[in-house]
Design an enzyme around this catalytic site. Structure first.
Site, PDB file in Angstrom:
ATOM      1  CD  GLU A  67      -3.080  -0.648   0.080  1.00  0.00           C
ATOM      2  OE1 GLU A  67      -3.090   0.503  -0.377  1.00  0.00           O
ATOM      3  OE2 GLU A  67      -3.838  -1.538  -0.318  1.00  0.00           O
TER       4      GLU A  67
ATOM      5  CD  GLU B 208       3.919 -21.002  11.920  1.00  0.00           C
ATOM      6  OE1 GLU B 208       3.991 -21.198  13.127  1.00  0.00           O
ATOM      7  OE2 GLU B 208       2.985 -20.384  11.372  1.00  0.00           O
TER       8      GLU B 208
END
Length: 701
Positions: free
Chosen positions: A473, A504
């Site tokens: 963004e 992960e």
């Protein structure tokens, strides 16, 4: 049942073979019968050929080529299996350009990541330079006894060239292989280069005066015509070809020379080029007697002429790199070798590869699929965080049960949303105790960005997605460059849309992802993990600390492991989730709020707003164009027509449009003034006469 995928990757093409593991029974099973491998007689059950995969020539394209090839080979085997589970595959690769340890590690990590995304059946990757796999194959095919009694020399004439020798005293010597265009004498790319030079000389001789076109002789040879078709018939076209030509482009011209020289009456140009090639190859050959093998795409054509020139006993050897790669899979794959006859041979070759590895880091191995992803054969525990240093789950607030939701399974829709709303009301309050830490983090980010560094978010699952979201963004909101604010997620891009939960747990992957970004001390790394004990993030933060880059951690557990590792620790205690352990809820919302503050706070302090207007908006679509016009209207208190006019005159730069409108400046005047103010619009408006150094001092303060 396991299968071996052996791959030979070069500057022009890549070849892959699949063998069932029982084809190598002396090495992979408890048998003592002679192996067809030693005789060079194993036939693959399937093969696939693709484009170039030289790591040093085009790394990204090489990885794409290799992944496509591996997928195709696995699919071919899968189609033949009607019953039973999917088998595992050991993939062994001999690749051009893999002599660099750093490049090899980078390739392994990239291949692991891509194969992991595909849920591939690959259980092990073995990677070495093609010179090593070729010498392994040549020595093996020559006969295992040669290891102890005679030297073996391998001359490779492919896209490039090199000579590798295994001596009686178990030492290994490499010559050549320096790469095109400096080295690789006798290789296909150099032969193509010789052909290009001959064609340029031809054009110089027959070029018409005051003309861009070449005046070809009345009857140009087929060789010249073929080169003209490839390179162009005039100076402009040839110069364009030369400016864009890569190693593989030159290598593609080599077959034209071979075809021309094999004609009943070769033309003088082709003969001249070929004689130069033969002389270069002769300089690669040994001056003493040895077991010399010649291999590669040019080997067969060249060998016939060399023998006629009295170059001694030379043996053509097809595809030794494939054989060597397959044998490396036997040496380092998941097999148990019991037969004494081959156990010693295996140990000899392990010592051989070990010798190579000391000098050139020749072989690296890694694991994927159901095993832990391992980046180096010498560090078997490098990808797992020791459980003993991770905060126990029972001590994490985010893993505890919420007393307000013990009857969640009995609630109706309205009761559930009321409860969630009640819990979410606590999130903003939970940030109050950590606001000083958020402020420190913003100051740290501003400092690093002023140094030219990058803001790098990294996380797994929801945490990783939030980091990516905030990063992507920034360009439309603040006109930052895409590489200035970066989001990393465990498991790569696929993990944004499909959970790759196992990723992960890979601490090494976190380190590798930052390594691939070429992390520097000027960057700042923000590790995001609600639990504060995610190995991927821990690995990244520890790597950043080693490099000297400042680190920030964003967790939702005050006692988390990560809090002890970073320069600034932000640990928002939002309490237990209504759905126990589902940290995409309150913890995720808190993390989003924190990231909003980090990026907005830091970029505002870098001059990305004026008053409270988004003046660095990237005008990239209709909506943002309308927003830019409205911002100009609000800043100047002018009408829409004037705002549109200024936006057009400023080439869609809102800051310039406002400055031009406020001070009645031309675009170039506004640009200079804004540059002197380091991009701060308010300072540019107030301090017209200040030097850049004066303004820099003000902005720094």
């Amino acid at each position: 049942m396991k299968y071996i995928i052996a791959i030979d990757g070069g500057g022009s093409k890549t070849l892959g073979h699949v063998y069932p593991s029982d084809a190598f029974s002396p090495f992979t099973q408890e048998h003592s019968t002679d192996s067809a491998l030693l005789k060079g007689e194993i036939t693959p059950i399937c093969s696939y050929r693709s484009g170039a995969s030289s790591l040093s020539a085009d790394f990204t394209q090489s990885i794409n080529t290799l992944v496509e090839l591996i997928d195709c080979l696995i699919d071919q085997v899968s189609e033949s299996i009607t019953n039973g589970p999917m088998p595992d595959f050991v993939v062994s690769l001999g690749l051009a350009g893999a002599g660099s340890k750093a490049l090899t590690q980078k390739a392994l990590t990239a291949l692991q990541s891509e194969l992991f995304k595909r849920d591939s059946a690959v259980c092990q990757l073995i990677l070495m330079e093609d010179s090593v796999s070729s010498l392994l194959g040549a020595t093996l095919i020559a006969h295992s006894k040669l290891i102890h009694s005679e030297s073996v020399r391998l001359v490779t004439l492919g896209t490039g060239s090199f000579v590798a020798t295994y001596h009686q005293d178990s030492t290994v010597h490499f010559t050549g292989g320096w790469g095109f265009p400096i080295g690789d004498e006798g290789g296909g790319a150099r032969l193509g280069q010789l052909a290009v030079r001959a064609y340029l000389q031809y054009l110089d001789k027959y070029q018409a005066s005051n003309s861009n076109d070449a005046k070809l002789s009345e009857n140009p040879s087929d060789f010249i015509n073929d080169l003209a078709t490839s390179l162009g018939k005039n100076r402009t076209d040839v110069l364009a070809w030369l400016s864009n030509a890569k190693q593989s482009d030159y290598a593609q011209l080599a077959p034209l020379v071979v075809d021309a020289i094999n004609l009943p009456s070769p033309c003088s140009n082709a003969q001249y080029v070929w004689q130069q090639h033969l002389q270069l190859v002769r300089e690669l050959l040994p001056t003493t007697n040895s077991n010399t093998f010649v291999t590669g795409g040019l080997a067969k054509a060249t060998l016939e002429y060399l023998q006629d020139m009295g170059c001694g006993s030379l043996t053509y050897l097809p595809q030794p790199s494939i054989t060597g790669a397959a044998f490396a899979a036997c040496l380092f794959g998941p097999w148990q070798v019991q037969a004494d006859k081959y156990y010693q041979l295996r140990n000899d070759f392990k010592q051989f590869v070990s010798t190579l590895s000391v000098d050139s880091n020749a072989l690296t191995t890694s694991y994927s699929h159901s095993q832990s992803l391992q980046s180096d054969v010498s560090s078997s525990d490098s990808t797992d965080s020791s459980e003993s240093r991770l905060t126990p789950l029972e001590q994490l607030v985010s893993e505890s049960r919420n007393p307000n939701s013990m009857t969640l399974d009995e609630m109706n829709s309205e009761q559930i949303v009321h409860l969630m709303n009640q819990e979410d009301n606590q999130i903003a309050e939970s940030l109050k105790p950590v606001l000083p830490q958020i402020g420190l983090a913003i100051d740290l980010i501003v400092t690093q960005l002023k140094l030219g560094g990058r803001l790098i978010y990294m996380g797994a699952g929801t945490s990783g997605r939030l980091g990516v979201l905030d990063a992507v963004e920034c360009p439309p909101t603040f006109s930052t460059k895409s590489e200035q604010v970066i989001g990393l997620i465990a498991g790569g891009n696929t993990a944004m849309f499909k959970a790759v939960e196992g990723a992960e747990d890979n601490e090494q992957m976190g380190k590798d992802d930052l390594h691939h970004l070429r992390l520097t001390p000027n960057d700042v790394v923000v590790g995001i993990a609600a639990s504060g004990r995610t190995p991927y993030v821990i690995g990244g933060i520890e790597y950043a600390n080693q490099i000297g880059a400042p680190t920030i951690t964003v967790t939702c557990n005050p006692t988390a492991t990560l809090n002890q590792l970073s320069s600034v620790a932000i640990a928002a205690n939002v309490g237990p989730e209504i759905l126990t352990g589902s940290t995409r809820l309150k913890a995720g919302t808190a993390q989003k709020l924190i990231l909003n503050r980090l990026s907005t706070g830091s970029l505002v302090q870098l001059g990305k707003c004026y008053e409270n207007l988004m003046v660095d908006v990237n005008v990239s679509n209709n909506k943002l164009t309308l927003r830019a016009i409205r911002i100009i209207e609000q800043a100047l208190k002018c009408d829409k027509q004037r705002a549109e006019q200024l936006l057009e005159q400023s080439d869609n730069n809102v800051k310039l449009a406002i400055l031009m409108g406020k001070l009645n400046l031309t675009k170039s005047q506004a640009e200079q003034r804004l540059e002197n103010a380091n991009g701060f619009l308010r300072l540019a408006e107030k301090h017209s006469g200040d030097t850049p150094e004066d303004v820099k001092e003000m902005t720094d303060n």
